[in-house]
Design a protein around this motif. Structure first.
Motif, PDB file in Angstrom:
ATOM      1  N   VAL A  24       0.800  -1.275  -0.040  1.00 15.64           N
ATOM      2  CA  VAL A  24      -0.088  -0.016  -0.029  1.00 15.64           C
ATOM      3  C   VAL A  24       0.675   1.154  -0.004  1.00 15.64           C
ATOM      4  O   VAL A  24       0.656   2.397  -0.717  1.00 15.64           O
ATOM      5  CB  VAL A  24      -0.927   0.047   1.111  1.00 15.64           C
ATOM      6  N   ALA A  88      -7.444  -1.131   0.940  1.00 16.70           N
ATOM      7  CA  ALA A  88      -6.098  -1.377   1.361  1.00 16.70           C
ATOM      8  C   ALA A  88      -5.899   0.173   1.614  1.00 16.70           C
ATOM      9  O   ALA A  88      -5.049   0.789   2.700  1.00 16.70           O
ATOM     10  CB  ALA A  88      -4.967  -2.150   0.795  1.00 16.70           C
ATOM     11  N   TRP A  92      -5.403   2.643   4.884  1.00 13.59           N
ATOM     12  CA  TRP A  92      -4.004   2.951   5.113  1.00 13.59           C
ATOM     13  C   TRP A  92      -3.839   4.716   5.567  1.00 13.59           C
ATOM     14  O   TRP A  92      -3.089   4.938   6.246  1.00 13.59           O
ATOM     15  CB  TRP A  92      -2.979   2.539   3.981  1.00 13.59           C
TER      16      TRP A  92
END
Length: 519
Positions: A24, A88, A92
Protein backbone atom coordinates in the motif's frame (compact mmCIF):
# COMPACT_ATOMS: atom_id res chain seq x y z
CA UNK A 1 -9.19 23.86 -5.17
CA UNK A 2 -11.56 21.16 -3.93
CA UNK A 3 -9.45 18.11 -4.67
CA UNK A 4 -9.98 14.47 -3.86
CA UNK A 5 -7.94 11.48 -2.80
CA UNK A 6 -5.38 10.46 -5.43
CA UNK A 7 -3.72 11.11 -8.76
CA UNK A 8 -4.08 9.40 -12.11
CA UNK A 9 -1.49 6.72 -12.73
CA UNK A 10 0.95 6.85 -15.58
CA UNK A 11 1.36 4.10 -18.21
CA UNK A 12 3.87 2.33 -15.97
CA UNK A 13 1.19 1.65 -13.33
CA UNK A 14 0.84 -1.98 -12.36
CA UNK A 15 -1.67 -3.74 -10.16
CA UNK A 16 -0.62 -5.56 -6.98
CA UNK A 17 -0.63 -9.37 -6.87
CA UNK A 18 -4.06 -10.93 -6.40
CA UNK A 19 -2.95 -12.54 -3.13
CA UNK A 20 -0.60 -11.64 -0.32
CA UNK A 21 -0.23 -8.26 1.36
CA UNK A 22 -1.01 -5.17 -0.67
CA UNK A 23 2.08 -2.92 -1.08
CA UNK A 24 0.00 0.00 0.00
CA UNK A 25 2.83 2.45 0.74
CA UNK A 26 4.26 1.88 -2.74
CA UNK A 27 0.80 2.31 -4.28
CA UNK A 28 0.39 5.62 -2.49
CA UNK A 29 3.76 6.88 -3.67
CA UNK A 30 3.01 5.81 -7.24
CA UNK A 31 -0.53 7.10 -7.57
CA UNK A 32 -1.21 9.65 -4.83
CA UNK A 33 1.92 11.34 -3.45
CA UNK A 34 2.30 13.87 -6.27
CA UNK A 35 -1.00 15.53 -5.29
CA UNK A 36 -1.30 14.68 -1.61
CA UNK A 37 2.33 14.90 -0.51
CA UNK A 38 4.96 12.35 0.47
CA UNK A 39 3.78 12.51 4.09
CA UNK A 40 0.08 12.82 3.15
CA UNK A 41 0.11 16.41 4.37
CA UNK A 42 -1.52 17.73 1.19
CA UNK A 43 -0.51 19.74 -1.84
CA UNK A 44 -2.67 20.12 -4.89
CA UNK A 45 -5.03 17.73 -3.11
CA UNK A 46 -6.09 17.80 0.56
CA UNK A 47 -4.21 16.26 3.48
CA UNK A 48 -4.88 12.54 3.96
CA UNK A 49 -4.35 12.28 7.71
CA UNK A 50 -6.57 10.57 10.30
CA UNK A 51 -7.39 13.97 11.83
CA UNK A 52 -8.50 15.34 8.46
CA UNK A 53 -10.57 12.31 7.45
CA UNK A 54 -12.52 11.70 10.64
CA UNK A 55 -15.84 12.56 8.96
CA UNK A 56 -15.17 10.56 5.79
CA UNK A 57 -16.54 7.04 6.14
CA UNK A 58 -14.41 4.15 4.79
CA UNK A 59 -17.04 3.32 2.16
CA UNK A 60 -17.05 6.97 1.01
CA UNK A 61 -13.25 6.98 0.76
CA UNK A 62 -13.31 3.85 -1.36
CA UNK A 63 -15.95 5.38 -3.60
CA UNK A 64 -13.90 8.54 -4.14
CA UNK A 65 -10.77 6.54 -5.00
CA UNK A 66 -12.71 4.31 -7.40
CA UNK A 67 -14.94 6.92 -9.02
CA UNK A 68 -13.05 10.18 -8.55
CA UNK A 69 -14.60 13.42 -7.41
CA UNK A 70 -16.63 15.54 -9.85
CA UNK A 71 -15.49 19.09 -10.59
CA UNK A 72 -12.00 18.44 -9.21
CA UNK A 73 -8.72 17.05 -10.51
CA UNK A 74 -9.31 13.82 -8.59
CA UNK A 75 -9.58 11.05 -11.22
CA UNK A 76 -11.22 7.62 -10.99
CA UNK A 77 -9.02 4.63 -10.18
CA UNK A 78 -11.64 1.90 -10.54
CA UNK A 79 -10.03 0.70 -13.79
CA UNK A 80 -6.45 1.05 -12.55
CA UNK A 81 -6.58 -0.45 -9.04
CA UNK A 82 -8.32 -3.58 -7.82
CA UNK A 83 -11.07 -3.45 -5.21
CA UNK A 84 -8.62 -4.97 -2.71
CA UNK A 85 -6.04 -2.26 -3.42
CA UNK A 86 -8.62 0.50 -3.11
CA UNK A 87 -9.82 -0.89 0.22
CA UNK A 88 -6.21 -1.15 1.45
CA UNK A 89 -5.49 2.45 0.45
CA UNK A 90 -8.65 3.74 2.15
CA UNK A 91 -7.59 1.96 5.36
CA UNK A 92 -3.95 3.03 5.16
CA UNK A 93 -4.66 6.76 4.87
CA UNK A 94 -6.47 6.55 8.20
CA UNK A 95 -3.32 5.39 9.99
CA UNK A 96 -1.01 7.97 11.62
CA UNK A 97 2.00 9.05 9.61
CA UNK A 98 5.30 7.97 11.17
CA UNK A 99 7.32 9.95 11.93
CA UNK A 100 4.63 12.53 12.66
CA UNK A 101 4.62 15.35 10.09
CA UNK A 102 5.67 18.82 11.19
CA UNK A 103 4.62 22.30 10.11
CA UNK A 104 6.95 25.09 11.17
CA UNK A 105 6.71 28.88 11.04
CA UNK A 106 8.93 28.71 7.95
CA UNK A 107 6.45 26.28 6.35
CA UNK A 108 3.59 28.66 7.13
CA UNK A 109 5.37 31.62 5.59
CA UNK A 110 6.40 29.64 2.52
CA UNK A 111 2.80 28.53 1.93
CA UNK A 112 1.37 32.04 1.69
CA UNK A 113 -0.17 33.07 -1.62
CA UNK A 114 -1.24 36.60 -2.56
CA UNK A 115 -3.35 37.48 -5.58
CA UNK A 116 -1.74 40.14 -7.74
CA UNK A 117 -3.67 43.40 -7.99
CA UNK A 118 -6.07 42.57 -5.16
CA UNK A 119 -5.12 45.71 -3.21
CA UNK A 120 -6.28 47.91 -6.10
CA UNK A 121 -9.79 46.48 -6.44
CA UNK A 122 -12.79 48.82 -6.04
CA UNK A 123 -13.98 49.50 -2.49
CA UNK A 124 -17.63 48.88 -3.36
CA UNK A 125 -19.54 45.77 -4.41
CA UNK A 126 -19.54 44.88 -8.11
CA UNK A 127 -23.02 43.41 -7.60
CA UNK A 128 -26.28 45.11 -6.63
CA UNK A 129 -27.70 43.93 -3.31
CA UNK A 130 -27.51 44.93 0.34
CA UNK A 131 -23.98 43.86 1.34
CA UNK A 132 -25.09 43.66 4.97
CA UNK A 133 -27.89 41.23 4.17
CA UNK A 134 -25.64 38.89 2.21
CA UNK A 135 -25.59 35.18 3.06
CA UNK A 136 -22.41 33.16 2.69
CA UNK A 137 -23.45 29.52 2.20
CA UNK A 138 -20.90 26.73 2.61
CA UNK A 139 -21.80 23.79 0.35
CA UNK A 140 -20.00 20.74 1.71
CA UNK A 141 -21.28 18.37 -0.94
CA UNK A 142 -18.98 19.58 -3.71
CA UNK A 143 -16.80 22.02 -1.72
CA UNK A 144 -18.17 25.29 -3.01
CA UNK A 145 -19.42 28.54 -1.48
CA UNK A 146 -22.53 30.39 -2.68
CA UNK A 147 -23.35 34.03 -2.04
CA UNK A 148 -27.08 34.72 -1.74
CA UNK A 149 -28.98 38.02 -1.73
CA UNK A 150 -30.88 38.05 1.57
CA UNK A 151 -33.64 40.32 0.24
CA UNK A 152 -34.48 38.63 -3.06
CA UNK A 153 -33.18 35.16 -2.10
CA UNK A 154 -31.31 34.83 -5.36
CA UNK A 155 -27.75 33.56 -5.88
CA UNK A 156 -25.15 36.24 -6.60
CA UNK A 157 -22.08 34.08 -7.15
CA UNK A 158 -20.68 30.57 -6.57
CA UNK A 159 -17.02 29.56 -6.28
CA UNK A 160 -14.88 26.56 -5.35
CA UNK A 161 -13.51 26.38 -1.81
CA UNK A 162 -10.74 24.44 -0.16
CA UNK A 163 -11.55 20.87 0.79
CA UNK A 164 -13.75 20.46 3.89
CA UNK A 165 -14.21 23.94 5.32
CA UNK A 166 -14.57 23.71 9.09
CA UNK A 167 -15.86 26.27 11.57
CA UNK A 168 -17.97 29.21 10.47
CA UNK A 169 -16.51 31.85 8.14
CA UNK A 170 -15.51 35.09 9.86
CA UNK A 171 -15.98 38.63 8.55
CA UNK A 172 -14.13 41.93 8.79
CA UNK A 173 -16.19 44.67 10.50
CA UNK A 174 -17.23 46.46 7.30
CA UNK A 175 -18.35 43.15 5.77
CA UNK A 176 -16.04 43.27 2.75
CA UNK A 177 -13.74 40.34 3.51
CA UNK A 178 -14.50 36.86 4.76
CA UNK A 179 -12.01 34.30 6.06
CA UNK A 180 -12.58 30.57 5.59
CA UNK A 181 -10.70 27.82 7.41
CA UNK A 182 -10.33 24.30 6.00
CA UNK A 183 -9.89 21.14 7.99
CA UNK A 184 -6.43 20.64 6.51
CA UNK A 185 -5.21 24.03 7.67
CA UNK A 186 -5.76 26.53 4.85
CA UNK A 187 -7.06 30.03 5.58
CA UNK A 188 -8.59 31.76 2.57
CA UNK A 189 -9.25 35.52 2.54
CA UNK A 190 -12.00 36.32 0.07
CA UNK A 191 -13.14 39.74 -1.16
CA UNK A 192 -16.95 39.51 -1.15
CA UNK A 193 -17.35 42.85 -2.93
CA UNK A 194 -15.09 41.90 -5.85
CA UNK A 195 -15.79 38.14 -5.85
CA UNK A 196 -12.17 37.03 -5.68
CA UNK A 197 -9.70 35.29 -3.41
CA UNK A 198 -7.23 37.85 -2.02
CA UNK A 199 -4.73 35.68 -0.14
CA UNK A 200 -4.25 32.21 1.32
CA UNK A 201 -1.94 30.65 3.87
CA UNK A 202 -1.65 27.21 5.42
CA UNK A 203 -1.71 27.70 9.19
CA UNK A 204 -1.36 24.02 10.10
CA UNK A 205 -1.97 20.47 8.97
CA UNK A 206 -5.23 19.95 10.85
CA UNK A 207 -7.17 23.03 11.92
CA UNK A 208 -10.29 23.46 14.04
CA UNK A 209 -11.36 27.02 13.24
CA UNK A 210 -10.30 30.61 12.69
CA UNK A 211 -11.26 33.82 14.47
CA UNK A 212 -11.03 37.42 13.26
CA UNK A 213 -10.54 40.31 15.67
CA UNK A 214 -13.32 42.84 16.12
CA UNK A 215 -11.20 45.52 14.47
CA UNK A 216 -10.42 43.27 11.49
CA UNK A 217 -6.65 43.52 12.02
CA UNK A 218 -5.91 40.00 13.30
CA UNK A 219 -6.68 36.42 12.32
CA UNK A 220 -6.01 33.48 14.63
CA UNK A 221 -6.05 29.77 13.78
CA UNK A 222 -6.63 26.94 16.26
CA UNK A 223 -4.76 23.78 15.31
CA UNK A 224 -4.90 20.12 16.24
CA UNK A 225 -1.74 19.40 14.26
CA UNK A 226 0.68 20.85 15.10
CA UNK A 227 -0.55 21.57 18.61
CA UNK A 228 -0.48 25.33 18.49
CA UNK A 229 -2.14 28.64 17.65
CA UNK A 230 -1.06 30.76 14.71
CA UNK A 231 -1.62 34.52 14.68
CA UNK A 232 -1.71 36.47 11.40
CA UNK A 233 -2.27 40.05 10.36
CA UNK A 234 -5.17 40.89 8.07
CA UNK A 235 -3.04 40.10 5.00
CA UNK A 236 -2.44 36.58 6.34
CA UNK A 237 1.20 37.24 7.14
CA UNK A 238 2.34 35.23 10.15
CA UNK A 239 2.98 37.37 13.23
CA UNK A 240 3.43 34.79 15.98
CA UNK A 241 2.73 31.19 16.91
CA UNK A 242 1.88 29.89 20.38
CA UNK A 243 2.67 26.34 21.49
CA UNK A 244 -0.47 24.91 23.10
CA UNK A 245 1.21 23.61 26.23
CA UNK A 246 1.23 23.99 29.98
CA UNK A 247 3.46 26.65 31.47
CA UNK A 248 6.15 24.09 32.32
CA UNK A 249 6.01 22.70 28.78
CA UNK A 250 5.43 19.14 29.99
CA UNK A 251 1.95 18.69 28.49
CA UNK A 252 0.85 19.73 25.01
CA UNK A 253 -2.69 19.99 23.70
CA UNK A 254 -4.78 20.13 20.62
CA UNK A 255 -6.69 23.42 20.44
CA UNK A 256 -10.47 22.97 20.66
CA UNK A 257 -11.56 26.39 19.49
CA UNK A 258 -10.67 30.07 19.31
CA UNK A 259 -13.25 32.88 19.28
CA UNK A 260 -13.01 36.64 19.22
CA UNK A 261 -14.21 38.54 22.29
CA UNK A 262 -14.46 41.93 20.58
CA UNK A 263 -15.51 44.04 23.62
CA UNK A 264 -12.46 42.67 25.46
CA UNK A 265 -10.15 43.15 22.44
CA UNK A 266 -8.96 39.59 22.81
CA UNK A 267 -9.13 36.04 21.51
CA UNK A 268 -10.33 33.34 23.89
CA UNK A 269 -9.02 29.81 23.43
CA UNK A 270 -10.14 26.41 24.74
CA UNK A 271 -7.71 23.50 24.93
CA UNK A 272 -8.69 19.90 24.20
CA UNK A 273 -6.16 18.07 26.36
CA UNK A 274 -5.06 20.41 29.14
CA UNK A 275 -7.37 22.10 31.69
CA UNK A 276 -6.72 25.68 30.67
CA UNK A 277 -8.55 28.54 28.96
CA UNK A 278 -6.35 31.20 27.37
CA UNK A 279 -7.10 34.83 26.65
CA UNK A 280 -4.78 36.52 24.16
CA UNK A 281 -5.25 40.30 24.06
CA UNK A 282 -4.71 42.36 20.93
CA UNK A 283 -5.09 45.58 22.95
CA UNK A 284 -1.70 47.39 23.02
CA UNK A 285 -2.67 48.67 26.48
CA UNK A 286 -3.35 45.20 27.91
CA UNK A 287 -2.26 44.70 31.51
CA UNK A 288 0.86 42.61 32.17
CA UNK A 289 0.45 38.87 32.70
CA UNK A 290 1.56 37.22 35.96
CA UNK A 291 1.55 33.44 35.59
CA UNK A 292 2.45 32.83 39.25
CA UNK A 293 1.78 34.57 42.54
CA UNK A 294 3.23 38.05 42.69
CA UNK A 295 4.57 37.40 46.20
CA UNK A 296 5.93 34.00 45.25
CA UNK A 297 9.21 33.69 47.21
CA UNK A 298 11.43 32.45 44.32
CA UNK A 299 9.78 34.95 41.98
CA UNK A 300 10.28 32.38 39.23
CA UNK A 301 6.75 32.55 37.87
CA UNK A 302 5.83 36.00 39.09
CA UNK A 303 7.83 38.12 36.70
CA UNK A 304 5.38 39.99 34.53
CA UNK A 305 5.11 39.22 30.84
CA UNK A 306 3.63 41.64 28.32
CA UNK A 307 -0.17 41.43 28.13
CA UNK A 308 -0.23 42.47 24.47
CA UNK A 309 -0.31 39.30 22.34
CA UNK A 310 0.49 37.19 25.38
CA UNK A 311 -1.41 34.18 26.72
CA UNK A 312 -3.26 34.82 29.99
CA UNK A 313 -4.14 31.43 31.47
CA UNK A 314 -7.17 30.37 33.48
CA UNK A 315 -6.55 27.02 35.18
CA UNK A 316 -9.46 24.57 35.44
CA UNK A 317 -10.07 21.09 36.83
CA UNK A 318 -11.00 19.60 33.45
CA UNK A 319 -10.41 20.69 29.84
CA UNK A 320 -13.14 22.87 28.38
CA UNK A 321 -14.64 21.81 25.08
CA UNK A 322 -16.41 24.14 22.65
CA UNK A 323 -17.93 27.23 24.27
CA UNK A 324 -19.73 30.51 23.80
CA UNK A 325 -19.89 33.86 25.62
CA UNK A 326 -22.49 35.63 27.67
CA UNK A 327 -23.64 38.94 26.22
CA UNK A 328 -21.17 40.94 28.29
CA UNK A 329 -18.24 38.72 27.26
CA UNK A 330 -17.20 38.36 30.92
CA UNK A 331 -18.09 34.68 31.12
CA UNK A 332 -17.30 31.67 28.98
CA UNK A 333 -19.91 28.89 28.99
CA UNK A 334 -18.61 25.54 27.87
CA UNK A 335 -18.96 21.79 28.10
CA UNK A 336 -16.49 19.55 29.86
CA UNK A 337 -15.90 16.02 28.64
CA UNK A 338 -15.06 14.17 31.85
CA UNK A 339 -12.44 11.45 31.56
CA UNK A 340 -13.47 9.08 34.36
CA UNK A 341 -17.13 8.19 33.89
CA UNK A 342 -17.54 9.89 30.49
CA UNK A 343 -20.33 12.01 31.94
CA UNK A 344 -20.14 15.48 30.43
CA UNK A 345 -20.79 18.57 32.48
CA UNK A 346 -21.10 22.24 31.68
CA UNK A 347 -19.44 25.13 33.46
CA UNK A 348 -19.13 28.90 33.61
CA UNK A 349 -15.66 30.44 33.64
CA UNK A 350 -15.25 34.12 34.53
CA UNK A 351 -12.52 35.69 32.41
CA UNK A 352 -11.99 38.63 34.76
CA UNK A 353 -11.21 36.67 37.92
CA UNK A 354 -9.96 33.68 35.87
CA UNK A 355 -11.91 31.03 37.74
CA UNK A 356 -14.81 28.67 37.27
CA UNK A 357 -17.76 30.31 39.01
CA UNK A 358 -20.59 27.83 38.40
CA UNK A 359 -21.58 24.41 37.18
CA UNK A 360 -24.44 24.43 34.69
CA UNK A 361 -27.25 21.97 35.47
CA UNK A 362 -27.39 20.54 31.96
CA UNK A 363 -27.71 16.79 31.48
CA UNK A 364 -26.79 14.80 28.40
CA UNK A 365 -24.21 16.36 26.08
CA UNK A 366 -24.84 20.10 25.63
CA UNK A 367 -23.52 21.65 22.43
CA UNK A 368 -22.75 25.01 23.96
CA UNK A 369 -20.87 26.24 20.90
CA UNK A 370 -24.31 26.60 19.29
CA UNK A 371 -26.05 28.04 22.32
CA UNK A 372 -28.06 31.27 22.27
CA UNK A 373 -29.06 33.84 24.88
CA UNK A 374 -32.18 35.99 25.05
CA UNK A 375 -34.22 38.11 27.43
CA UNK A 376 -36.98 36.41 29.43
CA UNK A 377 -39.06 37.86 32.28
CA UNK A 378 -36.52 40.43 33.37
CA UNK A 379 -33.48 38.20 33.19
CA UNK A 380 -31.29 36.72 30.49
CA UNK A 381 -31.42 33.02 29.80
CA UNK A 382 -29.30 30.66 27.77
CA UNK A 383 -30.54 27.73 25.76
CA UNK A 384 -28.42 25.10 24.09
CA UNK A 385 -29.04 22.12 21.82
CA UNK A 386 -28.10 18.70 23.17
CA UNK A 387 -26.11 16.12 21.22
CA UNK A 388 -27.37 13.21 23.31
CA UNK A 389 -30.93 13.93 24.42
CA UNK A 390 -34.06 15.45 22.90
CA UNK A 391 -34.12 18.27 25.41
CA UNK A 392 -33.10 21.90 25.73
CA UNK A 393 -32.28 23.17 29.20
CA UNK A 394 -33.03 26.86 29.67
CA UNK A 395 -30.71 28.41 32.28
CA UNK A 396 -31.10 31.71 34.18
CA UNK A 397 -27.79 33.52 33.69
CA UNK A 398 -28.09 35.39 37.02
CA UNK A 399 -28.52 32.31 39.20
CA UNK A 400 -27.17 29.65 36.80
CA UNK A 401 -30.22 27.53 37.64
CA UNK A 402 -32.60 25.74 35.30
CA UNK A 403 -35.74 27.67 34.40
CA UNK A 404 -37.29 24.85 32.41
CA UNK A 405 -36.49 21.96 30.13
CA UNK A 406 -37.99 21.95 26.63
CA UNK A 407 -38.58 18.56 25.02
CA UNK A 408 -37.69 18.17 21.35
CA UNK A 409 -38.15 15.17 19.00
CA UNK A 410 -34.49 14.21 19.33
CA UNK A 411 -30.91 15.37 19.97
CA UNK A 412 -29.77 18.34 17.89
CA UNK A 413 -26.72 20.32 16.85
CA UNK A 414 -27.81 23.89 16.06
CA UNK A 415 -30.11 26.45 17.71
CA UNK A 416 -30.71 29.94 16.34
CA UNK A 417 -32.87 33.01 16.88
CA UNK A 418 -32.84 36.77 16.25
CA UNK A 419 -33.48 39.84 18.39
CA UNK A 420 -36.44 40.80 16.18
CA UNK A 421 -38.05 37.36 16.32
CA UNK A 422 -40.21 35.87 19.05
CA UNK A 423 -39.06 32.39 18.11
CA UNK A 424 -36.01 30.18 18.38
CA UNK A 425 -35.47 27.29 15.97
CA UNK A 426 -33.62 24.08 16.75
CA UNK A 427 -32.92 20.91 14.81
CA UNK A 428 -32.90 17.25 15.81
CA UNK A 429 -30.31 16.24 13.24
CA UNK A 430 -28.51 13.85 15.59
CA UNK A 431 -31.66 11.70 15.81
CA UNK A 432 -32.09 8.82 13.35
CA UNK A 433 -35.87 9.30 13.44
CA UNK A 434 -36.28 13.07 13.82
CA UNK A 435 -33.40 14.47 11.76
CA UNK A 436 -36.03 15.74 9.31
CA UNK A 437 -37.68 18.08 11.84
CA UNK A 438 -37.05 21.65 12.95
CA UNK A 439 -38.77 22.63 16.20
CA UNK A 440 -39.87 26.24 16.69
CA UNK A 441 -39.94 27.51 20.29
CA UNK A 442 -41.72 30.60 21.66
CA UNK A 443 -39.08 32.55 23.61
CA UNK A 444 -41.75 34.06 25.89
CA UNK A 445 -43.58 30.88 26.91
CA UNK A 446 -40.54 28.61 26.46
CA UNK A 447 -42.77 26.08 24.73
CA UNK A 448 -42.66 24.49 21.27
CA UNK A 449 -45.31 26.05 19.07
CA UNK A 450 -44.69 24.57 15.63
CA UNK A 451 -42.39 22.42 13.53
CA UNK A 452 -41.40 22.09 9.88
CA UNK A 453 -40.33 18.84 8.25
CA UNK A 454 -38.64 17.37 5.21
CA UNK A 455 -39.72 13.72 5.64
CA UNK A 456 -36.86 11.24 5.57
CA UNK A 457 -34.16 13.88 4.96
CA UNK A 458 -31.91 15.96 7.21
CA UNK A 459 -33.04 19.50 8.01
CA UNK A 460 -30.66 21.68 10.04
CA UNK A 461 -28.86 24.96 10.72
CA UNK A 462 -31.15 27.97 10.76
CA UNK A 463 -29.92 31.51 10.12
CA UNK A 464 -32.06 34.64 10.02
CA UNK A 465 -32.05 37.55 7.61
CA UNK A 466 -30.72 40.87 8.83
CA UNK A 467 -34.20 42.07 9.88
CA UNK A 468 -35.23 38.73 11.42
CA UNK A 469 -38.26 38.36 9.12
CA UNK A 470 -37.06 35.22 7.37
CA UNK A 471 -35.36 32.06 8.59
CA UNK A 472 -33.17 30.04 6.24
CA UNK A 473 -32.67 26.31 6.80
CA UNK A 474 -30.37 23.75 5.21
CA UNK A 475 -31.68 20.62 3.55
CA UNK A 476 -28.49 18.81 4.51
CA UNK A 477 -28.27 16.42 1.54
CA UNK A 478 -26.07 16.09 -1.54
CA UNK A 479 -29.10 17.08 -3.61
CA UNK A 480 -30.14 19.53 -0.93
CA UNK A 481 -31.42 23.06 -0.83
CA UNK A 482 -31.52 26.35 1.02
CA UNK A 483 -35.11 26.66 2.26
CA UNK A 484 -36.44 30.12 3.13
CA UNK A 485 -39.28 30.33 5.68
CA UNK A 486 -41.38 33.27 6.81
CA UNK A 487 -40.17 33.62 10.42
CA UNK A 488 -43.65 34.56 11.67
CA UNK A 489 -45.92 32.13 9.80
CA UNK A 490 -43.30 29.35 9.30
CA UNK A 491 -44.45 28.96 5.70
CA UNK A 492 -41.92 28.16 2.98
CA UNK A 493 -41.13 31.17 0.77
CA UNK A 494 -38.36 29.98 -1.53
CA UNK A 495 -36.13 26.98 -2.21
CA UNK A 496 -32.68 27.22 -3.80
CA UNK A 497 -30.99 23.95 -4.86
CA UNK A 498 -27.63 23.44 -3.11
CA UNK A 499 -25.09 20.64 -2.64
CA UNK A 500 -25.26 19.78 1.08
CA UNK A 501 -25.38 23.37 2.42
CA UNK A 502 -23.79 22.66 5.79
CA UNK A 503 -24.00 26.25 7.00
CA UNK A 504 -25.12 29.73 6.07
CA UNK A 505 -23.98 32.99 7.60
CA UNK A 506 -25.57 36.44 7.43
CA UNK A 507 -23.01 39.24 7.28
CA UNK A 508 -24.96 41.67 9.47
CA UNK A 509 -25.84 39.14 12.15
CA UNK A 510 -22.25 37.97 12.39
CA UNK A 511 -20.48 41.33 12.52
CA UNK A 512 -23.01 42.81 14.99
CA UNK A 513 -22.77 39.70 17.19
CA UNK A 514 -26.52 39.10 17.09
CA UNK A 515 -27.76 37.38 20.23
CA UNK A 516 -29.37 34.71 18.08
CA UNK A 517 -26.34 33.45 16.18
CA UNK A 518 -22.97 31.91 16.97
CA UNK A 519 -19.95 34.17 17.37
Amino acid sequence: MGHGLARAAGPEASAAPASGPVPVAALFQQHCAACHGEQRTGGMGPALLPESLERLRPAQAQQVIAQGRPATQMPAFGQTLSAREIEALSTWIRQPVSPAPTWSEADIRASRLEVAGARDLPDRPVWSADPMNLFVVVEGGDHHVSLVDGDRFEPIHRFASRYALHGGPKFTPEGRYVFFGSRDGWITKYDLWNLTVVAEVRAGLNMRNVAVSGDGKWVMAANYLPRNLALFDADLKLVKSFDAATLDGKSASRVSAVYDAAPRKSFVVAMKDIPEVWEISYDPKAEPIHDGYVHDYPMGEAIAKPGYLGARRTLLDEPLDDFFFDQGYRNVLGATRAKDDDTPTAQVVNLDIRKKIAELPIAGMPHLGSGITFGWQGTTVLASPNLKDGRIDVIDMKTWRTVTTITTPGPGFFMRSHEASRYAWTDSMMSPTARDTLTIIDKQTLQPVASVREPGRTLAHIEFTRDGRHALASLWEMDGALIVYDARTFQEVRRLPMSKPVGKYNVWNKITRSEGTSH
